[in-house]
Design a protein around this motif. Structure first.
Motif, PDB file in Angstrom:
ATOM      1  N   ASP A  99     -55.986 -57.003  64.610  1.00  0.00           N
ATOM      2  CA  ASP A  99     -55.457 -57.082  63.247  1.00  0.00           C
ATOM      3  C   ASP A  99     -54.165 -57.910  63.176  1.00  0.00           C
ATOM      4  OD1 ASP A  99     -53.349 -55.393  64.037  1.00  0.00           O
ATOM      5  OD2 ASP A  99     -54.090 -53.655  62.915  1.00  0.00           O
ATOM      6  N   ALA A 100     -53.505 -57.881  62.021  1.00  0.00           N
ATOM      7  CA  ALA A 100     -52.306 -58.692  61.787  1.00  0.00           C
ATOM      8  C   ALA A 100     -51.155 -58.308  62.716  1.00  0.00           C
ATOM      9  CB  ALA A 100     -51.872 -58.584  60.327  1.00  0.00           C
ATOM     10  N   GLN A 101     -51.177 -57.097  63.263  1.00  0.00           N
ATOM     11  CA  GLN A 101     -50.150 -56.670  64.217  1.00  0.00           C
ATOM     12  C   GLN A 101     -50.651 -56.744  65.663  1.00  0.00           C
ATOM     13  OE1 GLN A 101     -50.755 -54.528  61.305  1.00  0.00           O
ATOM     14  NE2 GLN A 101     -49.226 -55.874  60.398  1.00  0.00           N
ATOM     15  N   GLY A 102     -51.841 -57.284  65.862  1.00  0.00           N
ATOM     16  CA  GLY A 102     -52.397 -57.422  67.205  1.00  0.00           C
ATOM     17  C   GLY A 102     -53.064 -56.160  67.723  1.00  0.00           C
ATOM     18  N   ARG A 103     -53.193 -55.144  66.901  1.00  0.00           N
ATOM     19  CA  ARG A 103     -53.824 -53.901  67.334  1.00  0.00           C
ATOM     20  C   ARG A 103     -55.338 -54.073  67.331  1.00  0.00           C
ATOM     21  NH1 ARG A 103     -50.456 -50.708  62.954  1.00  0.00           N
ATOM     22  NH2 ARG A 103     -51.739 -52.200  61.848  1.00  0.00           N
ATOM     23  N   VAL A 104     -56.000 -53.376  68.246  1.00  0.00           N
ATOM     24  CA  VAL A 104     -57.411 -53.641  68.561  1.00  0.00           C
ATOM     25  C   VAL A 104     -58.325 -52.488  68.162  1.00  0.00           C
ATOM     26  CG1 VAL A 104     -59.007 -54.202  70.457  1.00  0.00           C
ATOM     27  CG2 VAL A 104     -56.642 -55.033  70.526  1.00  0.00           C
ATOM     28  N   ALA A 105     -59.521 -52.844  67.675  1.00  0.00           N
ATOM     29  CA  ALA A 105     -60.605 -51.892  67.446  1.00  0.00           C
ATOM     30  C   ALA A 105     -61.903 -52.525  67.935  1.00  0.00           C
ATOM     31  CB  ALA A 105     -60.711 -51.526  65.972  1.00  0.00           C
ATOM     32  N   LEU A 106     -62.871 -51.684  68.267  1.00  0.00           N
ATOM     33  CA  LEU A 106     -64.172 -52.133  68.768  1.00  0.00           C
ATOM     34  C   LEU A 106     -65.230 -52.082  67.682  1.00  0.00           C
ATOM     35  CD1 LEU A 106     -64.353 -50.105  72.105  1.00  0.00           C
ATOM     36  CD2 LEU A 106     -63.930 -52.555  71.876  1.00  0.00           C
ATOM     37  N   TYR A 107     -66.129 -53.070  67.712  1.00  0.00           N
ATOM     38  CA  TYR A 107     -67.275 -53.090  66.803  1.00  0.00           C
ATOM     39  C   TYR A 107     -68.493 -53.531  67.593  1.00  0.00           C
ATOM     40  CZ  TYR A 107     -63.893 -52.368  63.196  1.00  0.00           C
ATOM     41  OH  TYR A 107     -62.888 -51.810  62.441  1.00  0.00           O
ATOM     42  N   GLY A 108     -69.546 -52.734  67.522  1.00  0.00           N
ATOM     43  CA  GLY A 108     -70.753 -53.007  68.285  1.00  0.00           C
ATOM     44  C   GLY A 108     -71.616 -54.081  67.656  1.00  0.00           C
ATOM     45  N   ILE A 109     -72.171 -54.929  68.518  1.00  0.00           N
ATOM     46  CA  ILE A 109     -73.090 -55.963  68.051  1.00  0.00           C
ATOM     47  C   ILE A 109     -74.260 -55.285  67.339  1.00  0.00           C
ATOM     48  CG2 ILE A 109     -74.394 -56.064  70.224  1.00  0.00           C
ATOM     49  CD1 ILE A 109     -74.626 -59.102  69.760  1.00  0.00           C
ATOM     50  N   GLY A 110     -74.735 -55.919  66.293  1.00  0.00           N
ATOM     51  CA  GLY A 110     -75.849 -55.383  65.542  1.00  0.00           C
ATOM     52  C   GLY A 110     -75.453 -54.422  64.435  1.00  0.00           C
ATOM     53  N   THR A 111     -74.151 -54.196  64.242  1.00  0.00           N
ATOM     54  CA  THR A 111     -73.708 -53.318  63.159  1.00  0.00           C
ATOM     55  C   THR A 111     -73.259 -54.157  61.962  1.00  0.00           C
ATOM     56  OG1 THR A 111     -71.401 -53.231  63.904  1.00  0.00           O
ATOM     57  CG2 THR A 111     -72.921 -51.553  64.794  1.00  0.00           C
ATOM     58  N   GLU A 112     -73.252 -53.545  60.795  1.00  0.00           N
ATOM     59  CA  GLU A 112     -72.812 -54.247  59.583  1.00  0.00           C
ATOM     60  C   GLU A 112     -71.374 -54.735  59.718  1.00  0.00           C
ATOM     61  OE1 GLU A 112     -73.301 -52.644  55.606  1.00  0.00           O
ATOM     62  OE2 GLU A 112     -75.183 -51.720  56.244  1.00  0.00           O
ATOM     63  N   GLU A 113     -70.506 -53.883  60.252  1.00  0.00           N
ATOM     64  CA  GLU A 113     -69.091 -54.241  60.370  1.00  0.00           C
ATOM     65  C   GLU A 113     -68.904 -55.409  61.344  1.00  0.00           C
ATOM     66  OE1 GLU A 113     -65.067 -53.903  59.186  1.00  0.00           O
ATOM     67  OE2 GLU A 113     -66.958 -53.309  58.290  1.00  0.00           O
ATOM     68  N   TYR A 114     -69.644 -55.419  62.443  1.00  0.00           N
ATOM     69  CA  TYR A 114     -69.593 -56.532  63.393  1.00  0.00           C
ATOM     70  C   TYR A 114     -69.972 -57.831  62.674  1.00  0.00           C
ATOM     71  CZ  TYR A 114     -70.633 -59.420  67.491  1.00  0.00           C
ATOM     72  OH  TYR A 114     -70.654 -60.431  68.420  1.00  0.00           O
ATOM     73  N   ASP A 115     -71.091 -57.793  61.946  1.00  0.00           N
ATOM     74  CA  ASP A 115     -71.557 -58.987  61.231  1.00  0.00           C
ATOM     75  C   ASP A 115     -70.554 -59.444  60.176  1.00  0.00           C
ATOM     76  OD1 ASP A 115     -73.828 -58.985  62.802  1.00  0.00           O
ATOM     77  OD2 ASP A 115     -75.074 -58.005  61.295  1.00  0.00           O
ATOM     78  N   ARG A 116     -69.923 -58.476  59.491  1.00  0.00           N
ATOM     79  CA  ARG A 116     -68.922 -58.816  58.476  1.00  0.00           C
ATOM     80  C   ARG A 116     -67.728 -59.523  59.116  1.00  0.00           C
ATOM     81  NH1 ARG A 116     -64.279 -57.688  56.668  1.00  0.00           N
ATOM     82  NH2 ARG A 116     -63.855 -55.906  57.992  1.00  0.00           N
ATOM     83  N   LEU A 117     -67.243 -58.983  60.231  1.00  0.00           N
ATOM     84  CA  LEU A 117     -66.107 -59.596  60.923  1.00  0.00           C
ATOM     85  C   LEU A 117     -66.483 -60.970  61.480  1.00  0.00           C
ATOM     86  CD1 LEU A 117     -64.777 -56.398  62.691  1.00  0.00           C
ATOM     87  CD2 LEU A 117     -63.538 -57.737  60.964  1.00  0.00           C
ATOM     88  N   LEU A 118     -67.698 -61.090  61.988  1.00  0.00           N
ATOM     89  CA  LEU A 118     -68.179 -62.360  62.533  1.00  0.00           C
ATOM     90  C   LEU A 118     -68.172 -63.455  61.471  1.00  0.00           C
ATOM     91  CD1 LEU A 118     -69.298 -63.568  65.164  1.00  0.00           C
ATOM     92  CD2 LEU A 118     -71.574 -62.946  64.375  1.00  0.00           C
ATOM     93  N   GLY A 119     -68.438 -63.086  60.220  1.00  0.00           N
ATOM     94  CA  GLY A 119     -68.475 -64.073  59.141  1.00  0.00           C
ATOM     95  C   GLY A 119     -67.195 -64.175  58.333  1.00  0.00           C
ATOM     96  N   ASP A 120     -66.150 -63.458  58.713  1.00  0.00           N
ATOM     97  CA  ASP A 120     -64.898 -63.441  57.950  1.00  0.00           C
ATOM     98  C   ASP A 120     -64.120 -64.741  58.169  1.00  0.00           C
ATOM     99  OD1 ASP A 120     -62.333 -63.039  56.899  1.00  0.00           O
ATOM    100  OD2 ASP A 120     -62.300 -60.923  57.468  1.00  0.00           O
ATOM    101  N   PRO A 121     -64.001 -65.584  57.124  1.00  0.00           N
ATOM    102  CA  PRO A 121     -63.296 -66.856  57.286  1.00  0.00           C
ATOM    103  C   PRO A 121     -61.778 -66.681  57.430  1.00  0.00           C
ATOM    104  CG  PRO A 121     -63.936 -66.552  54.999  1.00  0.00           C
ATOM    105  CD  PRO A 121     -64.520 -65.408  55.766  1.00  0.00           C
ATOM    106  N   GLY A 122     -61.257 -65.495  57.153  1.00  0.00           N
ATOM    107  CA  GLY A 122     -59.825 -65.251  57.280  1.00  0.00           C
ATOM    108  C   GLY A 122     -59.387 -64.932  58.693  1.00  0.00           C
ATOM    109  N   LEU A 123     -60.350 -64.831  59.612  1.00  0.00           N
ATOM    110  CA  LEU A 123     -60.043 -64.512  61.007  1.00  0.00           C
ATOM    111  C   LEU A 123     -60.253 -65.724  61.902  1.00  0.00           C
ATOM    112  CD1 LEU A 123     -61.929 -61.096  61.352  1.00  0.00           C
ATOM    113  CD2 LEU A 123     -59.461 -61.450  61.072  1.00  0.00           C
ATOM    114  N   THR A 124     -59.512 -65.764  62.988  1.00  0.00           N
ATOM    115  CA  THR A 124     -59.789 -66.719  64.051  1.00  0.00           C
ATOM    116  C   THR A 124     -60.954 -66.131  64.841  1.00  0.00           C
ATOM    117  OG1 THR A 124     -57.478 -67.376  64.188  1.00  0.00           O
ATOM    118  CG2 THR A 124     -58.847 -67.813  66.129  1.00  0.00           C
ATOM    119  N   HIS A 125     -61.915 -66.974  65.211  1.00  0.00           N
ATOM    120  CA  HIS A 125     -63.088 -66.496  65.921  1.00  0.00           C
ATOM    121  C   HIS A 125     -63.138 -67.079  67.328  1.00  0.00           C
ATOM    122  CE1 HIS A 125     -64.960 -64.526  62.494  1.00  0.00           C
ATOM    123  NE2 HIS A 125     -64.342 -65.459  61.798  1.00  0.00           N
TER     124      HIS A 125
END
Length: 134
Positions: A99-125
């Motif tokens: 996140d914006a403070q560098g704190r980390v969370a896990l998201y499993g491949i194949g989940t909605e949240e993973y796919d959402r983050l994967l497509g988020d243009p506001g994030l570095t990928h």
């Protein structure tokens, strides 16, 4: 030198062999990946990559609480591999959101949240590092 990322999503490695994320196996002496998984899964968005890596190092090496500050200095005096090199993204199918403070969370491949983050243009990928050479 830091291993922290800001506003970044690290997807699983291109050669990751799982279609659904799985927890690393717990063994009598847990692997680095199992310890990383336990820390981040139980404390999402509470720790940075640096904090996770050092906590796992301190646990695996039974560093006494009184020695933590000195050991942290020694540990980060050398370059450390970031979470892109973790088996969580290379083998077990876990993406990491920083996140914006560098704190980390896990998201499993194949989940909605993973796919959402994967497509988020506001994030570095970035992708986790491959297990084998291409």
């Amino acid at each position: 030198m830091t291993t922290n990322y800001i506003d970044t999503f690290i997807s699983v490695a291109p050669d990751c062999r799982v279609a659904r994320a799985e927890a690393p196996p717990l063994t009598p002496k847990p692997s680095v990946a199992a310890l990383q998984f336990e820390l981040v899964a139980e404390h999402p968005y509470e720790m940075t990559s640096d904090e996770i890596l050092f906590a796992v190092h301190a646990t695996r090496n039974s560093v006494a609480e009184a020695d933590l500050d000195a050991e942290r200095e020694r540990f980060f005096a050398k370059d450390q591999a970031c979470l892109r090199a973790s088996a969580l993204g290379k083998r077990y199918g876990w993406g990491t959101h920083h996140d914006a403070q560098g704190r980390v969370a896990l998201y499993g491949i194949g989940t909605e949240e993973y796919d959402r983050l994967l497509g988020d243009p506001g994030l570095t990928h970035k992708a986790a590092m491959r297990s084998s050479r291409a």
